[in-house]
Design a protein around this motif. Structure first.
Motif, mmCIF file in Angstrom:
data_model
loop_
_atom_site.group_PDB
_atom_site.id
_atom_site.type_symbol
_atom_site.label_atom_id
_atom_site.label_comp_id
_atom_site.label_asym_id
_atom_site.label_seq_id
_atom_site.Cartn_x
_atom_site.Cartn_y
_atom_site.Cartn_z
ATOM 1 N N THR A 17 0.828 -1.190 0.000
ATOM 2 C CA THR A 17 0.000 0.000 0.000
ATOM 3 C C THR A 17 0.869 1.250 0.000
ATOM 4 O OG1 THR A 17 -1.782 -1.124 1.194
ATOM 5 C CG2 THR A 17 -1.784 1.279 1.243
ATOM 6 N N VAL A 18 0.627 2.107 -0.983
ATOM 7 C CA VAL A 18 1.362 3.358 -1.096
ATOM 8 C C VAL A 18 0.567 4.507 -0.494
ATOM 9 C CG1 VAL A 18 2.389 4.997 -2.732
ATOM 10 C CG2 VAL A 18 2.565 2.532 -3.151
ATOM 11 N N TYR A 19 -0.742 4.458 -0.652
ATOM 12 C CA TYR A 19 -1.605 5.539 -0.155
ATOM 13 C C TYR A 19 -2.974 4.942 0.131
ATOM 14 C CZ TYR A 19 -4.182 9.990 -0.089
ATOM 15 O OH TYR A 19 -4.961 11.056 0.275
ATOM 16 N N HIS A 20 -3.559 5.308 1.287
ATOM 17 C CA HIS A 20 -4.857 4.746 1.689
ATOM 18 C C HIS A 20 -5.568 5.740 2.592
ATOM 19 C CE1 HIS A 20 -7.312 1.256 3.657
ATOM 20 N NE2 HIS A 20 -7.995 1.897 2.711
ATOM 21 N N THR A 21 -6.762 6.154 2.199
ATOM 22 C CA THR A 21 -7.515 7.115 3.003
ATOM 23 C C THR A 21 -8.996 7.029 2.670
ATOM 24 O OG1 THR A 21 -7.658 9.440 3.654
ATOM 25 C CG2 THR A 21 -7.276 8.998 1.344
ATOM 26 N N TYR A 22 -9.830 7.474 3.607
ATOM 27 C CA TYR A 22 -11.284 7.532 3.417
ATOM 28 C C TYR A 22 -11.759 8.951 3.703
ATOM 29 C CZ TYR A 22 -12.562 2.626 2.752
ATOM 30 O OH TYR A 22 -12.732 1.368 2.229
ATOM 31 N N GLN A 23 -12.882 9.306 3.092
ATOM 32 C CA GLN A 23 -13.552 10.564 3.376
ATOM 33 C C GLN A 23 -14.998 10.271 3.761
ATOM 34 O OE1 GLN A 23 -13.145 13.896 0.777
ATOM 35 N NE2 GLN A 23 -10.985 13.494 0.318
ATOM 36 N N SER B 7 -17.992 16.865 -4.725
ATOM 37 C CA SER B 7 -16.802 16.095 -5.075
ATOM 38 C C SER B 7 -16.007 15.712 -3.835
ATOM 39 C CB SER B 7 -15.916 16.909 -6.026
ATOM 40 O OG SER B 7 -14.731 16.207 -6.323
ATOM 41 N N LEU B 8 -15.584 14.453 -3.805
ATOM 42 C CA LEU B 8 -14.647 13.973 -2.782
ATOM 43 C C LEU B 8 -13.253 14.080 -3.384
ATOM 44 C CD1 LEU B 8 -16.567 10.799 -1.547
ATOM 45 C CD2 LEU B 8 -16.647 13.123 -0.615
ATOM 46 N N ASN B 9 -12.430 14.930 -2.805
ATOM 47 C CA ASN B 9 -11.128 15.259 -3.391
ATOM 48 C C ASN B 9 -10.003 14.566 -2.616
ATOM 49 O OD1 ASN B 9 -12.408 17.143 -5.226
ATOM 50 N ND2 ASN B 9 -12.563 18.546 -3.484
ATOM 51 N N PHE B 10 -9.231 13.770 -3.323
ATOM 52 C CA PHE B 10 -8.103 13.053 -2.736
ATOM 53 C C PHE B 10 -6.819 13.598 -3.367
ATOM 54 C CE2 PHE B 10 -11.773 10.272 -2.744
ATOM 55 C CZ PHE B 10 -11.811 9.802 -1.446
ATOM 56 N N TYR B 11 -5.936 14.140 -2.529
ATOM 57 C CA TYR B 11 -4.681 14.725 -3.004
ATOM 58 C C TYR B 11 -3.530 13.818 -2.588
ATOM 59 C CZ TYR B 11 -7.568 18.846 -3.778
ATOM 60 O OH TYR B 11 -8.552 19.702 -4.209
ATOM 61 N N ALA C 175 -14.803 9.352 -11.702
ATOM 62 C CA ALA C 175 -13.516 9.624 -11.076
ATOM 63 C C ALA C 175 -12.660 10.425 -12.052
ATOM 64 C CB ALA C 175 -12.811 8.330 -10.693
ATOM 65 N N THR C 176 -12.295 11.635 -11.666
ATOM 66 C CA THR C 176 -11.465 12.498 -12.504
ATOM 67 C C THR C 176 -10.040 12.491 -11.967
ATOM 68 O OG1 THR C 176 -13.350 13.915 -13.025
ATOM 69 C CG2 THR C 176 -11.159 14.828 -13.394
ATOM 70 N N LYS C 177 -9.103 12.060 -12.809
ATOM 71 C CA LYS C 177 -7.703 11.957 -12.408
ATOM 72 C C LYS C 177 -6.920 13.153 -12.954
ATOM 73 C CE LYS C 177 -8.154 7.130 -13.578
ATOM 74 N NZ LYS C 177 -7.529 5.991 -14.283
ATOM 75 N N VAL C 178 -6.172 13.780 -12.072
ATOM 76 C CA VAL C 178 -5.234 14.829 -12.449
ATOM 77 C C VAL C 178 -3.849 14.307 -12.080
ATOM 78 C CG1 VAL C 178 -4.571 17.242 -12.191
ATOM 79 C CG2 VAL C 178 -6.985 16.585 -11.985
ATOM 80 N N MET C 179 -3.192 13.698 -13.069
ATOM 81 C CA MET C 179 -1.936 13.000 -12.793
ATOM 82 C C MET C 179 -0.730 13.640 -13.447
ATOM 83 S SD MET C 179 -2.419 10.438 -10.763
ATOM 84 C CE MET C 179 -3.618 11.385 -9.835
ATOM 85 N N SER C 180 -0.938 14.608 -14.295
ATOM 86 C CA SER C 180 0.184 15.223 -14.983
ATOM 87 C C SER C 180 -0.081 16.713 -15.147
ATOM 88 C CB SER C 180 0.393 14.575 -16.363
ATOM 89 O OG SER C 180 1.390 15.252 -17.093
ATOM 90 N N ASP C 181 0.987 17.502 -15.064
ATOM 91 C CA ASP C 181 0.845 18.946 -15.211
ATOM 92 C C ASP C 181 0.778 19.378 -16.670
ATOM 93 O OD1 ASP C 181 1.011 19.314 -12.414
ATOM 94 O OD2 ASP C 181 3.176 19.049 -12.543
ATOM 95 N N THR C 182 1.135 18.501 -17.575
ATOM 96 C CA THR C 182 1.157 18.853 -18.995
ATOM 97 C C THR C 182 0.023 18.205 -19.778
ATOM 98 O OG1 THR C 182 2.675 17.023 -19.437
ATOM 99 C CG2 THR C 182 3.646 19.169 -18.949
ATOM 100 N N LEU C 183 -0.727 17.275 -19.159
ATOM 101 C CA LEU C 183 -1.819 16.591 -19.847
ATOM 102 C C LEU C 183 -3.139 16.946 -19.199
ATOM 103 C CD1 LEU C 183 -0.225 13.034 -20.287
ATOM 104 C CD2 LEU C 183 -0.387 14.859 -21.998
ATOM 105 N N PHE D 142 2.946 17.220 -10.102
ATOM 106 C CA PHE D 142 3.140 17.901 -8.817
ATOM 107 C C PHE D 142 1.817 18.019 -8.054
ATOM 108 C CE2 PHE D 142 6.594 19.350 -11.535
ATOM 109 C CZ PHE D 142 7.686 19.089 -10.734
ATOM 110 N N ASN D 143 0.765 18.427 -8.732
ATOM 111 C CA ASN D 143 -0.551 18.556 -8.101
ATOM 112 C C ASN D 143 -1.410 17.346 -8.473
ATOM 113 O OD1 ASN D 143 0.048 21.169 -7.022
ATOM 114 N ND2 ASN D 143 -0.227 22.003 -9.086
ATOM 115 N N ARG D 144 -1.008 16.195 -7.960
ATOM 116 C CA ARG D 144 -1.678 14.942 -8.318
ATOM 117 C C ARG D 144 -2.894 14.737 -7.421
ATOM 118 N NH1 ARG D 144 3.788 11.516 -7.753
ATOM 119 N NH2 ARG D 144 3.704 12.631 -5.787
ATOM 120 N N SER D 145 -4.042 14.451 -8.045
ATOM 121 C CA SER D 145 -5.271 14.340 -7.264
ATOM 122 C C SER D 145 -6.283 13.474 -7.995
ATOM 123 C CB SER D 145 -5.872 15.729 -6.993
ATOM 124 O OG SER D 145 -6.124 16.398 -8.213
#
Length: 209
Positions: free
Chosen positions: A74-80, A93-97, A128-136, A181-184
């Motif tokens: 497990t690298v990251y694990h959280t609940y809201q 929206s449930l926002n996970f950073y 689920a909307t992924k923001v994984m890259s600053d250029t894409l 950098f702003n991965r969410s």
């Protein structure tokens, strides 16, 4: 105590058959074992005795090792949490950073949902909307999960907190790039109800592939 029990299981012990009958619950007959030799006596009775005596300990140790292995992956694990009195509003929206320390890689994404008996459906639709890259640009996926079977039975029994827990593995991996950098990750529901009742918590877990 263990040494004494092992000594009782020695083939030259007079109490051997009484011990073997008790620890094997009488499944083996004394006469059928006599011709097999002392080594067979020892293997069949002592091994079964110690397994029966310590099987709970062995099972707990195995589950602990399995849990430890999963935690290492497990690298990251959280609940809201979602306010039960108000429900999950459409568009809320449930926002996970993700923390910056997660190394770039392709990860397995799990989505966890906790619901109550107040949830009126057997399935749920999410976006689920992924923001994984600053250029894409951001990528939005539609997720469809079943919380109950065709007979209305929830996937898991009620937990101590009174919730039903369901965990789903997403088909597409979550890829974190080197320039991120702003991965969410942002999750909303796309059900007709507004607000949607019965959903208590939504969580995510990133696992090494």
């Amino acid at each position: 105590m263990i040494i004494k029990q092992f000594q009782k299981c020695r083939p030259d012990s007079k109490t051997f058959f009484r011990l073997s009958e008790s620890c094997l619950h009488g499944d083996f007959d004394e006469k059928s074992l006599r011709g097999a030799g002392p080594s067979v006596y020892h293997a069949n009775s002592c091994g079964a005795y110690f397994f029966y005596k310590f099987r709970n300990f062995v099972l707990l140790a195995f589950l602990a090792c399995l849990s430890f292995s999963c935690q290492n992956d497990t690298v990251y694990h959280t609940y809201q949490a979602i306010p039960e009195n108000f429900g999950w509003g459409r568009g809320d929206s449930l926002n996970f950073y993700f923390p910056p320390g997660i190394p770039p890689a392709a990860y397995t994404l799990e989505v966890g949902i906790r619901n109550t008996d107040m949830y009126p459906y057997r399935d749920i639709w999410l976006e689920a909307t992924k923001v994984m890259s600053d250029t894409l640009p951001a990528v939005t996926d539609t997720l469809h999960f079943y919380l109950a079977d065709e007979n209305g039975r929830w996937n898991e029994d009620r937990s101590a907190g009174g919730y039903y827990q369901s965990t789903f593995v997403c088909d597409e991996p979550l890829v974190i790039g080197t320039d991120s950098f702003n991965r969410s990750l942002h999750i909303i529901h796309v059900m007709r109800d507004n607000p949607l009742p019965g959903i208590a918590d939504v969580g995510i877990r990133l696992l090494r592939k």
